[in-house]
Write an enzyme that holds these catalytic residues in place. Structure first.
Site, PDB file in Angstrom:
ATOM      1  N   GLU A 147     -40.051  70.834   3.306  1.00 17.09           N
ATOM      2  CA  GLU A 147     -38.837  70.108   4.048  1.00 17.09           C
ATOM      3  C   GLU A 147     -39.245  68.956   4.326  1.00 17.09           C
ATOM      4  O   GLU A 147     -38.220  67.898   4.134  1.00 17.09           O
ATOM      5  CB  GLU A 147     -38.853  70.748   5.268  1.00 17.09           C
ATOM      6  CG  GLU A 147     -38.177  72.365   5.104  1.00 17.09           C
ATOM      7  CD  GLU A 147     -38.479  73.014   6.541  1.00 17.09           C
ATOM      8  OE1 GLU A 147     -37.593  73.980   6.771  1.00 17.09           O
ATOM      9  OE2 GLU A 147     -39.340  73.125   7.064  1.00 17.09           O
ATOM     10  N   GLU A 168     -41.013  81.223   4.132  1.00 16.42           N
ATOM     11  CA  GLU A 168     -40.732  81.524   5.490  1.00 16.42           C
ATOM     12  C   GLU A 168     -39.964  83.209   5.383  1.00 16.42           C
ATOM     13  O   GLU A 168     -40.563  83.776   6.647  1.00 16.42           O
ATOM     14  CB  GLU A 168     -39.619  80.637   6.565  1.00 16.42           C
ATOM     15  CG  GLU A 168     -40.418  79.052   6.675  1.00 16.42           C
ATOM     16  CD  GLU A 168     -40.105  78.073   5.377  1.00 16.42           C
ATOM     17  OE1 GLU A 168     -40.428  76.997   5.709  1.00 16.42           O
ATOM     18  OE2 GLU A 168     -39.726  78.602   4.387  1.00 16.42           O
TER      19      GLU A 168
END
Length: 311
Positions: A147, A168
């Protein structure tokens, strides 16, 4: 002394920031705050045109955000719906801007919301910065590391047995710091969905093919190529760099009519800056000297590319 997790050195107009979180190369809250300070420095210092991020670990950029911190915050947070949390995030953002707000939230059940808000603000500061940001991915990159890279303007990745991923899903939650949103804007919704649902690493070659990274480089040449690229682009006028990034990333997400106004506002504001006025003056003088359009003269254009502006 507190261990610094972002080690910064200046090479000409480029700040090289090495992300140092031994032994496992995990992203931490301290690192996020130090990256925020780095973004402010890059914007404020006229001698800085670009930032290059890389890792100090031998085979990792950043593994992911420290799950211990996520787990600790989740245990303390109230069990409520996403719609309620969205309202809470707006409140958290307001509290953080108030004097003493950070210390207050750190002692409350909203500590997880505070950490998310800080991460969101730092990544937004990077992607709208007036400096060019290049992520030099020197190895495996996952979760929050991915990210962070997505918030940068360019991603160079070392060739080798490395992967980039949003893992995730295996922990029971989606990417939470812009992964789904930036992947969707970069690669389209279908590819963003696949990367986020699969959770498995994408190789450097696959990442280059799909447009997730811009260049795959031999490991020994990675940092040099990233710095050279950043230095060249960082010679462009900073106000124009920031205006372009904001117009593309923020204006490009608006309906066309609103996006055009957003772009127009950035354009009008940038035309009045001293750097722009000087470049305009130089361009007109060169056009008069040539008796023709300066931007189509090969020698003039070559000089402008080298300098980053007409001068």
């Amino acid at each position: 002394m507190t261990h610094r997790t972002v080690l910064v050195e200046q090479h000409g107009n480029v700040l090289v920031a090495r992300l140092d979180s031994p032994p496992s190369a995990l992203m931490t809250r301290e690192m996020v705050l130090e990256l925020g300070a780095l973004a402010r420095r890059a914007d404020a210092d006229p001698a800085v045109g670009a930032v290059v991020l890389t890792g100090t670990h031998a085979s990792r950029f950043l593994a992911h955000f420290d799950v211990r911190l996520i787990h600790g915050g989740a245990k303390r947070s109230p069990k409520v719906s996403a719609s309620v949390i969205r309202a809470g995030l707006r409140l958290t953002g307001a509290v953080l801007k108030a004097p003493g707000g950070s210390a207050l939230l750190a002692r409350s059940p909203l500590v997880g919301l505070m950490a998310w808000e800080q991460m969101k603000d730092v990544l937004h500061a990077i992607e709208t910065s007036s400096a060019v940001w290049v992520a030099a991915l020197n190895g495996d990159t996952g979760g929050g590391g991915c990210e962070l890279a997505l918030a940068c303007d360019y991603r160079f990745m070392a060739d080798g047995p490395f992967g980039i991923s949003q893992p995730e899903i295996f922990l029971g939650f989606p990417p939470g710091s812009g992964g789904t949103q930036r992947l969707a804007r970069l690669l389209g919704g279908r590819r963003a969905l696949q990367i986020s649902l699969e959770g498995t690493p994408v190789s450097p070659a696959e990442a280059r093919e799909m447009g997730l990274v811009d260049r795959v480089v031999p490991p020994e040449a990675l940092l040099q190529e990233a710095v050279e690229h950043a230095s060249r682009l960082g010679r462009r006028p900073k106000a124009a760099i920031g205006a372009v990034k904001r117009a593309v990333r923020e204006g490009g997400s608006l309906p066309l009519r609103e996006g055009l106004r957003f772009e127009g506002a950035e354009w009008l504001a940038a035309t009045t800056t001293p750097e722009s006025l000087e470049a305009q003056r130089a361009y007109l003088a060169r056009t008069k000297e040539l008796g023709d359009v300066a931007g189509l003269d090969p020698a003039t254009l070559e000089e402008a590319v080298a300098r980053g502006r007409f001068a």
